[in-house]
Design a protein around this motif. Structure first.
Motif, PDB file in Angstrom:
ATOM      1  N   LEU A  25       0.836  -1.207   0.000  1.00 37.70           N
ATOM      2  CA  LEU A  25       0.000   0.000   0.000  1.00 37.70           C
ATOM      3  C   LEU A  25       0.871   1.258   0.000  1.00 37.70           C
ATOM      4  O   LEU A  25       0.511   2.259  -0.631  1.00 37.70           O
ATOM      5  N   LEU A  26       2.008   1.200   0.666  1.00 35.16           N
ATOM      6  CA  LEU A  26       2.937   2.335   0.635  1.00 35.16           C
ATOM      7  C   LEU A  26       3.442   2.576  -0.781  1.00 35.16           C
ATOM      8  O   LEU A  26       3.518   3.723  -1.243  1.00 35.16           O
ATOM      9  N   ALA A  27       3.776   1.504  -1.487  1.00 32.49           N
ATOM     10  CA  ALA A  27       4.222   1.644  -2.879  1.00 32.49           C
ATOM     11  C   ALA A  27       3.118   2.228  -3.752  1.00 32.49           C
ATOM     12  O   ALA A  27       3.387   3.052  -4.636  1.00 32.49           O
ATOM     13  N   VAL A  28       1.867   1.832  -3.511  1.00 37.28           N
ATOM     14  CA  VAL A  28       0.741   2.380  -4.275  1.00 37.28           C
ATOM     15  C   VAL A  28       0.593   3.877  -4.014  1.00 37.28           C
ATOM     16  O   VAL A  28       0.355   4.668  -4.940  1.00 37.28           O
ATOM     17  N   ALA A  29       0.750   4.285  -2.754  1.00 37.50           N
ATOM     18  CA  ALA A  29       0.641   5.708  -2.412  1.00 37.50           C
ATOM     19  C   ALA A  29       1.740   6.512  -3.096  1.00 37.50           C
ATOM     20  O   ALA A  29       1.485   7.585  -3.669  1.00 37.50           O
ATOM     21  N   LEU A  30       2.977   6.006  -3.043  1.00 33.29           N
ATOM     22  CA  LEU A  30       4.085   6.709  -3.686  1.00 33.29           C
ATOM     23  C   LEU A  30       3.891   6.773  -5.191  1.00 33.29           C
ATOM     24  O   LEU A  30       4.163   7.795  -5.831  1.00 33.29           O
ATOM     25  N   PHE A  31       3.405   5.679  -5.767  1.00 36.74           N
ATOM     26  CA  PHE A  31       3.186   5.636  -7.222  1.00 36.74           C
ATOM     27  C   PHE A  31       2.126   6.641  -7.654  1.00 36.74           C
ATOM     28  O   PHE A  31       2.310   7.370  -8.640  1.00 36.74           O
ATOM     29  N   SER A  32       1.021   6.712  -6.925  1.00 36.26           N
ATOM     30  CA  SER A  32      -0.054   7.634  -7.304  1.00 36.26           C
ATOM     31  C   SER A  32       0.387   9.086  -7.155  1.00 36.26           C
ATOM     32  O   SER A  32       0.043   9.943  -7.979  1.00 36.26           O
ATOM     33  N   ALA A  33       1.179   9.381  -6.117  1.00 38.91           N
ATOM     34  CA  ALA A  33       1.698  10.743  -5.970  1.00 38.91           C
ATOM     35  C   ALA A  33       2.686  11.083  -7.084  1.00 38.91           C
ATOM     36  O   ALA A  33       2.683  12.195  -7.619  1.00 38.91           O
ATOM     37  N   ALA A  34       3.526  10.108  -7.448  1.00 38.28           N
ATOM     38  CA  ALA A  34       4.489  10.335  -8.533  1.00 38.28           C
ATOM     39  C   ALA A  34       3.778  10.588  -9.855  1.00 38.28           C
ATOM     40  O   ALA A  34       4.176  11.462 -10.636  1.00 38.28           O
ATOM     41  N   MET A  35       2.715   9.842 -10.139  1.00 38.05           N
ATOM     42  CA  MET A  35       1.956  10.043 -11.368  1.00 38.05           C
ATOM     43  C   MET A  35       1.330  11.441 -11.402  1.00 38.05           C
ATOM     44  O   MET A  35       1.327  12.111 -12.444  1.00 38.05           O
ATOM     45  N   THR A  36       0.810  11.877 -10.257  1.00 33.98           N
ATOM     46  CA  THR A  36       0.187  13.198 -10.197  1.00 33.98           C
ATOM     47  C   THR A  36       1.195  14.302 -10.491  1.00 33.98           C
ATOM     48  O   THR A  36       0.946  15.196 -11.318  1.00 33.98           O
ATOM     49  N   TYR A  37       2.350  14.239  -9.834  1.00 31.87           N
ATOM     50  CA  TYR A  37       3.358  15.279 -10.055  1.00 31.87           C
ATOM     51  C   TYR A  37       4.025  15.125 -11.419  1.00 31.87           C
ATOM     52  O   TYR A  37       4.540  16.118 -11.964  1.00 31.87           O
ATOM     53  N   GLY A  38       4.023  13.931 -11.971  1.00 33.24           N
ATOM     54  CA  GLY A  38       4.554  13.761 -13.316  1.00 33.24           C
ATOM     55  C   GLY A  38       3.730  14.510 -14.351  1.00 33.24           C
ATOM     56  O   GLY A  38       4.283  15.211 -15.209  1.00 33.24           O
ATOM     57  N   VAL A  39       2.403  14.400 -14.276  1.00 34.58           N
ATOM     58  CA  VAL A  39       1.572  15.130 -15.238  1.00 34.58           C
ATOM     59  C   VAL A  39       1.582  16.625 -14.946  1.00 34.58           C
ATOM     60  O   VAL A  39       1.459  17.448 -15.859  1.00 34.58           O
ATOM     61  N   LEU A  40       1.765  16.999 -13.673  1.00 36.78           N
ATOM     62  CA  LEU A  40       1.959  18.425 -13.378  1.00 36.78           C
ATOM     63  C   LEU A  40       3.235  18.935 -14.034  1.00 36.78           C
ATOM     64  O   LEU A  40       3.276  20.057 -14.562  1.00 36.78           O
ATOM     65  N   GLY A  41       4.280  18.106 -14.034  1.00 43.11           N
ATOM     66  CA  GLY A  41       5.517  18.479 -14.707  1.00 43.11           C
ATOM     67  C   GLY A  41       5.333  18.659 -16.197  1.00 43.11           C
ATOM     68  O   GLY A  41       5.891  19.588 -16.801  1.00 43.11           O
ATOM     69  N   VAL A  42       4.537  17.779 -16.807  1.00 43.36           N
ATOM     70  CA  VAL A  42       4.240  17.925 -18.237  1.00 43.36           C
ATOM     71  C   VAL A  42       3.493  19.228 -18.493  1.00 43.36           C
ATOM     72  O   VAL A  42       3.779  19.955 -19.458  1.00 43.36           O
ATOM     73  N   GLY A  43       2.533  19.530 -17.638  1.00 40.08           N
ATOM     74  CA  GLY A  43       1.784  20.780 -17.799  1.00 40.08           C
ATOM     75  C   GLY A  43       2.671  22.003 -17.645  1.00 40.08           C
ATOM     76  O   GLY A  43       2.586  22.949 -18.435  1.00 40.08           O
ATOM     77  N   PHE A  44       3.535  22.007 -16.628  1.00 44.06           N
ATOM     78  CA  PHE A  44       4.474  23.125 -16.454  1.00 44.06           C
ATOM     79  C   PHE A  44       5.422  23.236 -17.638  1.00 44.06           C
ATOM     80  O   PHE A  44       5.758  24.343 -18.081  1.00 44.06           O
ATOM     81  N   GLY A  45       5.858  22.089 -18.159  1.00 43.52           N
ATOM     82  CA  GLY A  45       6.767  22.110 -19.299  1.00 43.52           C
ATOM     83  C   GLY A  45       6.131  22.678 -20.551  1.00 43.52           C
ATOM     84  O   GLY A  45       6.823  23.252 -21.402  1.00 43.52           O
ATOM     85  N   ALA A  46       4.822  22.516 -20.686  1.00 39.41           N
ATOM     86  CA  ALA A  46       4.127  23.034 -21.860  1.00 39.41           C
ATOM     87  C   ALA A  46       3.747  24.499 -21.723  1.00 39.41           C
ATOM     88  O   ALA A  46       3.483  25.172 -22.723  1.00 39.41           O
ATOM     89  N   VAL A  47       3.723  25.003 -20.492  1.00 42.46           N
ATOM     90  CA  VAL A  47       3.275  26.375 -20.253  1.00 42.46           C
ATOM     91  C   VAL A  47       4.430  27.332 -19.983  1.00 42.46           C
ATOM     92  O   VAL A  47       4.449  28.458 -20.504  1.00 42.46           O
ATOM     93  N   MET A  48       5.408  26.889 -19.177  1.00 43.40           N
ATOM     94  CA  MET A  48       6.492  27.772 -18.770  1.00 43.40           C
ATOM     95  C   MET A  48       7.411  28.104 -19.946  1.00 43.40           C
ATOM     96  O   MET A  48       7.680  27.256 -20.797  1.00 43.40           O
ATOM     97  N   ARG A  49       7.895  29.343 -19.952  1.00 45.88           N
ATOM     98  CA  ARG A  49       8.771  29.804 -21.025  1.00 45.88           C
ATOM     99  C   ARG A  49      10.244  29.587 -20.716  1.00 45.88           C
ATOM    100  O   ARG A  49      11.058  29.526 -21.636  1.00 45.88           O
ATOM    101  N   ARG A  50      10.593  29.513 -19.435  1.00 43.76           N
ATOM    102  CA  ARG A  50      11.980  29.309 -19.057  1.00 43.76           C
ATOM    103  C   ARG A  50      12.080  28.120 -18.108  1.00 43.76           C
ATOM    104  O   ARG A  50      11.152  27.834 -17.335  1.00 43.76           O
TER     105      ARG A  50
END
Length: 283
Positions: free
Chosen positions: A143-168
């Motif tokens: 269950l700990l691995a599932v929690a870490l995985f779900s948090a990593a997936m969330t911040y991963g797509v946030l990273g994609v969004g920031f990468g598509a929006v941020m200029r620098r």
């Protein structure tokens, strides 16, 4: 069907290659995760810290260093996956745009990024869980691995969004760093009294924090909070998808786009046009 699989496999291979070439990210995975989690365990006091776990309603008294180590593992996993996906999106957005404008299906590009994110998140989460189990023994390691995985997936797509929006690049790095610090700092019962505030229910990793705490110190299952974290992943994924769609669209003005000639006239049409021209001239 075979063609779609081939396109998806090719895009996934390129996405994974981009992550593997990010040597700084590989260094963070190898060094930062064990260093940060070990320091969180060794430096913090091991005296019991009373808290109520919202996910189950239980009154718990975990050791301060153990609950801080879980927060440190979450912080390390979210930062690394966020950085990895941001770097890949920021560096490769021009390449993705050229592929999309050349006719490569954007659906396959998006699915490839999700597949690469899932593989990276699974590897990082399994590594962080293994290190945690070497330091101390959580009650529900899976269950700990599932929690870490779900948090990593969330911040991963946030990273994609920031990468598509941020200029620098520095802007995106700072956005990921501050989001993770504020998110997890407000939920740590050792370092902040705000962990009992209703505001924490609306933070991006609330479901993962509740799930990982239950995994460490309780035997109860918390599928509802896993679903909450997956809901955050879905929301962040939609935002990242819209940003990716906007970044890869054809931004050329209509007048500057290549001219596509119309169909050539048939011989009958040419004869008719010539006859009309002759009539007009004689008149």
């Amino acid at each position: 069907m075979r063609m779609h699989l081939s396109l998806f496999a090719t895009a996934t291979r390129y996405a994974l290659t981009e992550h593997v070439r990010n040597r700084f990210a590989m260094l963070l995975v190898a060094v930062f995760i064990p260093l940060w989690t070990l320091l969180a365990y060794l430096v913090m006091p091991d005296s019991p810290a009373r808290m109520r776990l919202r996910a189950t309603g239980e009154e718990l008294a975990p050791r301060g260093n153990e609950i801080t180590e879980i927060t440190g593992a979450l912080n390390a996993v979210t930062l690394i996956t966020g950085f990895m996906m941001f770097a890949a999106a920021f560096v490769g957005h021009d390449f993705d745009r050229r592929l999309a404008m050349a006719g490569y299906p954007r659906t396959h590009l998006v699915l490839a990024k999700v597949a690469a994110l899932a593989l990276a998140s699974a590897a990082v989460s399994a590594y962080a869980t293994a290190i945690t189990c070497l330091i101390w023994t959580p009650r529900q390691p899976v269950l700990l691995a599932v929690a870490l995985f779900s948090a990593a997936m969330t911040y991963g797509v946030l990273g994609v969004g920031f990468g598509a929006v941020m200029r620098r690049e520095v802007e995106g790095m700072f956005a990921i760093l501050m989001t993770s610090i504020i998110d997890l700092g407000l939920q740590n019962p050792i370092t902040s009294s705000g962990s009992e505030s209703p505001v924490t229910r609306f933070l991006p990793s609330y479901g993962a924090v509740q799930t990982s705490t239950a995994a460490g110190f309780s035997t109860a299952a918390v599928p509802g909070h896993v679903a909450i974290q997956l809901g955050w992943f879905a929301i962040a994924g939609i935002i990242a998808l819209l940003a990716f769609h906007r970044r890869t669209r054809n931004a050329l003005p209509l007048a500057a786009r290549p001219h596509v000639p119309g169909p050539r006239r048939t011989s009958r049409d040419e004869t008719h046009v010539a006859a009309n021209a002759g009539t007009t001239k004689s008149g």
